[in-house]
Design a protein around this motif. Sequence first.
Motif, PDB file in Angstrom:
ATOM      1  N   ASN A  27       0.821  -1.207   0.000  1.00 22.39           N
ATOM      2  CA  ASN A  27       0.000   0.000   0.000  1.00 22.39           C
ATOM      3  C   ASN A  27       0.858   1.262   0.000  1.00 22.39           C
ATOM      4  O   ASN A  27       0.356   2.360  -0.243  1.00 22.39           O
ATOM      5  CB  ASN A  27      -0.951   0.022   1.202  1.00 22.39           C
ATOM      6  CG  ASN A  27      -0.234   0.117   2.529  1.00 22.39           C
ATOM      7  OD1 ASN A  27       0.376  -0.853   2.982  1.00 22.39           O
ATOM      8  ND2 ASN A  27      -0.304   1.272   3.172  1.00 22.39           N
ATOM      9  N   SER A  77      -4.000   1.475   0.147  1.00 18.39           N
ATOM     10  CA  SER A  77      -4.637   0.231   0.588  1.00 18.39           C
ATOM     11  C   SER A  77      -5.960  -0.044  -0.119  1.00 18.39           C
ATOM     12  O   SER A  77      -6.459  -1.168  -0.078  1.00 18.39           O
ATOM     13  CB  SER A  77      -4.881   0.277   2.093  1.00 18.39           C
ATOM     14  OG  SER A  77      -5.809   1.295   2.424  1.00 18.39           O
ATOM     15  N   ARG A  78      -6.515   0.952  -0.771  1.00 21.25           N
ATOM     16  CA  ARG A  78      -7.795   0.776  -1.469  1.00 21.25           C
ATOM     17  C   ARG A  78      -7.601   0.481  -2.948  1.00 21.25           C
ATOM     18  O   ARG A  78      -8.560   0.543  -3.726  1.00 21.25           O
ATOM     19  CB  ARG A  78      -8.667   2.026  -1.305  1.00 21.25           C
ATOM     20  CG  ARG A  78      -8.977   2.389   0.133  1.00 21.25           C
ATOM     21  CD  ARG A  78      -9.963   1.425   0.769  1.00 21.25           C
ATOM     22  NE  ARG A  78      -9.335   0.165   1.172  1.00 21.25           N
ATOM     23  CZ  ARG A  78      -9.998  -0.974   1.398  1.00 21.25           C
ATOM     24  NH1 ARG A  78     -11.295  -1.026   1.238  1.00 21.25           N
ATOM     25  NH2 ARG A  78      -9.360  -2.059   1.765  1.00 21.25           N
ATOM     26  N   LEU A  80     -11.067  -2.660   6.922  1.00 25.02           N
ATOM     27  CA  LEU A  80     -10.789  -1.470   6.125  1.00 25.02           C
ATOM     28  C   LEU A  80     -12.025  -1.024   5.354  1.00 25.02           C
ATOM     29  O   LEU A  80     -12.300   0.171   5.227  1.00 25.02           O
ATOM     30  CB  LEU A  80      -9.632  -1.742   5.162  1.00 25.02           C
ATOM     31  CG  LEU A  80      -8.244  -1.919   5.791  1.00 25.02           C
ATOM     32  CD1 LEU A  80      -7.228  -2.336   4.740  1.00 25.02           C
ATOM     33  CD2 LEU A  80      -7.800  -0.628   6.484  1.00 25.02           C
ATOM     34  N   TRP A 135     -11.389   5.389  12.298  1.00 25.36           N
ATOM     35  CA  TRP A 135     -10.296   4.984  11.401  1.00 25.36           C
ATOM     36  C   TRP A 135      -9.353   4.005  12.093  1.00 25.36           C
ATOM     37  O   TRP A 135      -8.200   3.861  11.693  1.00 25.36           O
ATOM     38  CB  TRP A 135      -9.505   6.217  10.944  1.00 25.36           C
ATOM     39  CG  TRP A 135     -10.255   7.219  10.136  1.00 25.36           C
ATOM     40  CD1 TRP A 135     -10.404   8.544  10.404  1.00 25.36           C
ATOM     41  CD2 TRP A 135     -10.959   7.000   8.905  1.00 25.36           C
ATOM     42  NE1 TRP A 135     -11.154   9.166   9.437  1.00 25.36           N
ATOM     43  CE2 TRP A 135     -11.504   8.243   8.502  1.00 25.36           C
ATOM     44  CE3 TRP A 135     -11.188   5.867   8.109  1.00 25.36           C
ATOM     45  CZ2 TRP A 135     -12.259   8.388   7.332  1.00 25.36           C
ATOM     46  CZ3 TRP A 135     -11.936   6.022   6.944  1.00 25.36           C
ATOM     47  CH2 TRP A 135     -12.458   7.255   6.571  1.00 25.36           C
ATOM     48  N   TYR A 161      -7.471   1.537   9.843  1.00 22.21           N
ATOM     49  CA  TYR A 161      -6.372   2.137   9.085  1.00 22.21           C
ATOM     50  C   TYR A 161      -5.149   2.339   9.978  1.00 22.21           C
ATOM     51  O   TYR A 161      -4.007   2.096   9.555  1.00 22.21           O
ATOM     52  CB  TYR A 161      -6.810   3.471   8.469  1.00 22.21           C
ATOM     53  CG  TYR A 161      -7.613   3.276   7.212  1.00 22.21           C
ATOM     54  CD1 TYR A 161      -7.014   3.363   5.963  1.00 22.21           C
ATOM     55  CD2 TYR A 161      -8.971   2.970   7.272  1.00 22.21           C
ATOM     56  CE1 TYR A 161      -7.748   3.166   4.800  1.00 22.21           C
ATOM     57  CE2 TYR A 161      -9.717   2.771   6.127  1.00 22.21           C
ATOM     58  CZ  TYR A 161      -9.099   2.865   4.891  1.00 22.21           C
ATOM     59  OH  TYR A 161      -9.826   2.659   3.744  1.00 22.21           O
ATOM     60  N   ASP A 177      -1.529   5.511   5.320  1.00 24.01           N
ATOM     61  CA  ASP A 177      -2.658   6.022   4.544  1.00 24.01           C
ATOM     62  C   ASP A 177      -3.290   7.240   5.212  1.00 24.01           C
ATOM     63  O   ASP A 177      -3.844   8.115   4.539  1.00 24.01           O
ATOM     64  CB  ASP A 177      -3.729   4.943   4.376  1.00 24.01           C
ATOM     65  CG  ASP A 177      -3.361   3.907   3.325  1.00 24.01           C
ATOM     66  OD1 ASP A 177      -2.216   3.929   2.848  1.00 24.01           O
ATOM     67  OD2 ASP A 177      -4.225   3.072   2.998  1.00 24.01           O
ATOM     68  N   LEU A 178      -3.228   7.306   6.539  1.00 21.47           N
ATOM     69  CA  LEU A 178      -3.810   8.434   7.261  1.00 21.47           C
ATOM     70  C   LEU A 178      -2.984   9.700   7.077  1.00 21.47           C
ATOM     71  O   LEU A 178      -3.504  10.809   7.215  1.00 21.47           O
ATOM     72  CB  LEU A 178      -3.940   8.103   8.753  1.00 21.47           C
ATOM     73  CG  LEU A 178      -4.872   6.942   9.104  1.00 21.47           C
ATOM     74  CD1 LEU A 178      -4.829   6.656  10.597  1.00 21.47           C
ATOM     75  CD2 LEU A 178      -6.303   7.233   8.652  1.00 21.47           C
TER      76      LEU A 178
END
Length: 403
Positions: A119, A126-127, A151, A159, A162, A169-170
Amino acid sequence: MTTEGLEVRDVYERLLAAASLRSTDGAIRVSAEYEPIGGPGDTLFPPTVKIKDTDGAGYLVEPRYVGGEKVEVVWLDQPQSQANRCEQALMDAIRRGSAYLPHLLMATESAGVPVRTTNLNAPHRSRDAYFRDSEDCAGVAFDKTEPGRALREASAEDWSAYLRLVPSDLAYGVWDSHRKRRIQVKIPRAYKSAMIGVAPLIGVRGAGRVDPLNLAGDTVQVSGSGWTPVEGTKAPKGTKTARMSEVGHGMIPPSEGLGGVSVRSVQREASLAMAQLATLRFGDAGEEFTAAARALVAAIALLGDRLAFAAPALRLRSGCDLVLVSERVQWVRRGANGRPEAEALAVNTVQEALDLFEIASDRARAAGLDWSAEPVALKPNASLQQAIDKSFLSDGVGEAEGE
């Protein structure tokens, strides 16, 4: 404890308050100036893009105020690319063992070549569709596994998944555009960086090619097994043809092409937004955990920035090598007398950023954060594996590059 260690601990305590907007600190800002390795005014090559008006290649140029003066600037590296550099630097640190972040790892091989995607380097983090089309070792589709479901079910109110599985990702933001949902997951970036060249003068260069054997013939027949010279004046009807230059041979007369830019200065501006960090929520977690989690995300962003940009030199791409001239890493505080106040932040080196990240990780774990010591391991599903295998096949003759 060393003086440096005490300073980093002080930074953490200040970050802990700032990331929840419990102080006068509103942001962290990095301002840096570079020059070409060949010296001021030497040619640099920005990324080329397709220009809408001309439908040809060009550079992204726009007006902007720099130092209160309206000038044109050229993009040398956009925020998406700068974030990718930070993420790659974090991944390199993970591989070296100097830091660890939980992450997703899709691993396989094709034609005997290892293929790995995380990711930290997938386009949508990650998406990304790579993970949507992956499965665990038991053949369960990723979105139906415990990490995948967590997720998928995350929202702005919580969150936690995450933070536990893909905390970077955050910091850099994520958009779940590959899954059909009425309300898509969107996490704005907290960290942003970009590089520009000020007052660009756009140059030109002659682009051509000399064939040492001066191979004769302008047209060739192309098939899946290669190419052959055309016999006579015309190729047989129904056969695929190409110019000799398109298969990498023959002469190409020089023609005018993009020749890079000369700029007055090269500037990088990066920022870490405390207001965005303060929006991060983690379900029913208490204030201590929430504050520690936000500070940890901030420490990840600072670590990525220092890993990617603290070095004395930087390569953006071929023809765009830079030397660091000056840099300021600062707290930006609530304004007074019409201007925000800036104050030096004592995290300039990679080691200081690593120390800050370690402190932030320890405090988050003490508050209840549970990080796995191993990434979420995945493999491509049959369709994705087939597509990967196909991309490694070499069949026929491709077009020559840069003609």
